[in-house]
Design an enzyme around this catalytic site. Structure first.
Site, PDB file in Angstrom:
ATOM      1  N   TRP A 255       5.021  -7.833   4.300  1.00 44.71           N
ATOM      2  CA  TRP A 255       5.981  -7.080   3.490  1.00 44.71           C
ATOM      3  C   TRP A 255       6.995  -6.369   4.374  1.00 44.71           C
ATOM      4  O   TRP A 255       8.188  -6.335   4.057  1.00 44.71           O
ATOM      5  CB  TRP A 255       5.262  -6.102   2.563  1.00 44.71           C
TER       6      TRP A 255
ATOM      7  N   ASP B 281       7.624   2.093   2.416  1.00 42.83           N
ATOM      8  CA  ASP B 281       7.113   1.240   1.341  1.00 42.83           C
ATOM      9  C   ASP B 281       5.642   1.622   1.138  1.00 42.83           C
ATOM     10  O   ASP B 281       4.800   1.316   1.972  1.00 42.83           O
ATOM     11  CB  ASP B 281       7.249  -0.235   1.749  1.00 42.83           C
TER      12      ASP B 281
ATOM     13  N   LYS C 102       0.214  -1.786  -8.202  1.00 43.10           N
ATOM     14  CA  LYS C 102      -1.014  -1.629  -7.421  1.00 43.10           C
ATOM     15  C   LYS C 102      -1.755  -0.342  -7.752  1.00 43.10           C
ATOM     16  O   LYS C 102      -2.921  -0.405  -8.082  1.00 43.10           O
ATOM     17  CB  LYS C 102      -0.743  -1.774  -5.942  1.00 43.10           C
TER      18      LYS C 102
HETATM   19  C1  LIG Z   1       2.868  -6.031  -3.299  1.00 41.10           C
HETATM   20  C2  LIG Z   1       3.713  -5.441  -2.239  1.00 41.10           C
HETATM   21  C3  LIG Z   1       5.093  -5.669  -2.176  1.00 41.10           C
HETATM   22  C4  LIG Z   1       5.814  -6.592  -3.122  1.00 41.10           C
HETATM   23  O1  LIG Z   1       5.978  -5.991  -4.314  1.00 41.10           O
HETATM   24  P1  LIG Z   1       6.855  -6.676  -5.499  1.00 41.10           P
HETATM   25  O2  LIG Z   1       6.841  -5.573  -6.500  1.00 41.10           O
HETATM   26  O3  LIG Z   1       6.118  -7.897  -5.909  1.00 41.10           O
HETATM   27  O4  LIG Z   1       8.194  -6.971  -4.971  1.00 41.10           O
HETATM   28  C5  LIG Z   1       5.821  -5.015  -1.197  1.00 41.10           C
HETATM   29  N1  LIG Z   1       5.218  -4.202  -0.313  1.00 41.10           N
HETATM   30  C6  LIG Z   1       3.882  -3.979  -0.325  1.00 41.10           C
HETATM   31  C7  LIG Z   1       3.276  -3.072   0.683  1.00 41.10           C
HETATM   32  C8  LIG Z   1       3.099  -4.593  -1.285  1.00 41.10           C
HETATM   33  O5  LIG Z   1       1.774  -4.360  -1.318  1.00 41.10           O
END
Ligand SMILES: *Cc1c(COP(=O)(O)O)cnc(C)c1O
Length: 356
Positions: free
Chosen positions: A102, A169, A193
């Protein structure tokens, strides 16, 4: 019987959130209307949006500190480009820490906007640890990191002290542990999540950060436009935001982040203790960096795979196979996963040891 759901995302949410969400689909707030058929400008939904935005700041300890919480579209992946669009100056540069898939995707998008420095990377070791001891150039417009690496099972336990904005993030560990969130200038997370169903994206941003790039930003990608419109520049993701609010309320009633952090630590301790003790398993992430949300592990004797898979499936466990880039297994222990589910997995691991 409900499964023990270890899915990495979308993933388990509190049972009461499923029940209240189902009720709201049939009859929202005793309005004799479904939440799926009301206007996002209706009084009832405006109240949902306001409470959700306020509760995010309250739970993170950011009330009255100049932050705005937004519920946007496009997932964390759209934030990979909205962040540089809104924060990287024309002719500016940004610094990124590369800790996994990511983070790497965020770096790729930033490169569309300007000089993107990767200050450190653990890619050569298949991202099995968090790089340390790197330096961040003082003239970068911001530093970007990923607090929890969902795929590789690592988590940043500390963050650098810098005199420049920190962007993080937090998709896979937001609301899971106590941090001084005011050290961050912009936090983002896909809802799916720890916060709600897929379809909403949380952005928490310090307002003074914005409007300084010298770029013209298209409306839908402009944080300032979304703030001005109170997160309703266009039709928001009504139902995912409502379910997110229910999850945030659940967390608040539980005692907020300090309360869930204790539970999360206990769950992770239980599982990692077994991974370290049981000779049939080994963890893939460096011990000091391993994630309390996503535990990645392998069988030391891969020939037991079929037996182990049959056993955990029979125990009602779902979503345990690892991501293809690591292999083995990944147990995602998000906020809503109960301790009992972790105990069931540990029992299966011990039963495998006896069986082979
Ligand atoms: C799941 C995830 C993403 C991607 O998220 P989307 O909402 O599918 O774009 C980005 N960063 C992390 C750390 C993730 O766990």
């Amino acid at each position: 019987m409900k499964k023990h759901n270890y899915s990495a995302g979308p993933c388990i949410l509190p049972q009461e959130v499923f029940e209240k969400s189902a009720q709201a689909i049939l009859n929202f707030n005793n309005s004799d209307l479904s939440i799926l058929e009301i206007s996002h400008r209706s009084k009832d939904f405006v109240a949902v949006m306001e409470e959700a935005r306020a509760l995010v700041l309250e739970l993170l300890g950011l009330e009255g500190k100049g932050y705005q919480a937004l519920f946007l579209h496009g997932g964390a992946s759209l934030e990979f480009l909205m962040v540089p669009y809104n924060l990287m100056k024309v002719d500016g540069k940004a610094a990124y820490l590369d800790t996994g898939t990511w983070a790497n995707n965020a770096i790729k998008e930033a490169k569309h906007f300007g000089e993107t420095l990767v200050v450190a990377s653990s890619k050569e070791q298949n991202y099995n640890h968090i790089p340390k001891g790197y330096t961040v150039p003082a003239d970068a417009n911001y530093f970007h990191c990923t607090s929890n690496n969902t795929i590789f099972g690592t988590q940043m336990k500390s963050f650098p002290e810098l005199d420049l904005p920190i962007v993080c993030d937090m998709s896979s560990d937001i609301f899971s542990r106590s941090l001084d969130f005011s050290k961050f200038d912009l936090i983002y997370a896909g809802a799916q999540k720890n916060m709600g169903p897929a379809g909403a994206t949380l952005v928490v941003v310090k307002e003074t950060l914005l409007g300084k790039t010298g770029r013209t930003i298209p409306s839908m990608l402009d944080y300032e436009k979304h703030i001005k419109a109170e997160s309703m520049y266009n039709t928001p993701a009504v139902f995912p935001i409502y379910a997110s609010l229910l999850t945030l309320q659940w967390l608040k009633n539980l005692g907020g982040i300090p309360a869930i952090e204790k539970i999360n630590e206990a769950k992770a301790h239980l599982l990692y203790t077994e991974i370290d003790r049981n000779p049939l398993f080994k963890g893939t992430a460096a011990i000091e960096d391993r994630s309390n949300m996503n535990a990645t592990f392998l069988l030391t004797h891969p020939e037991h795979q079929e037996t182990f898979d049959t056993m955990w499936k029979a125990a009602g466990i779902s979503g345990l196979p690892g991501h293809r880039s690591v292999g083995g297994y990944r147990a995602s222990m998000y906020n809503a996963l109960p301790m009992e589910s972790v105990q069931v997995l540990v029992d299966v691991m011990q039963a495998l040891e006896k069986a082979v």
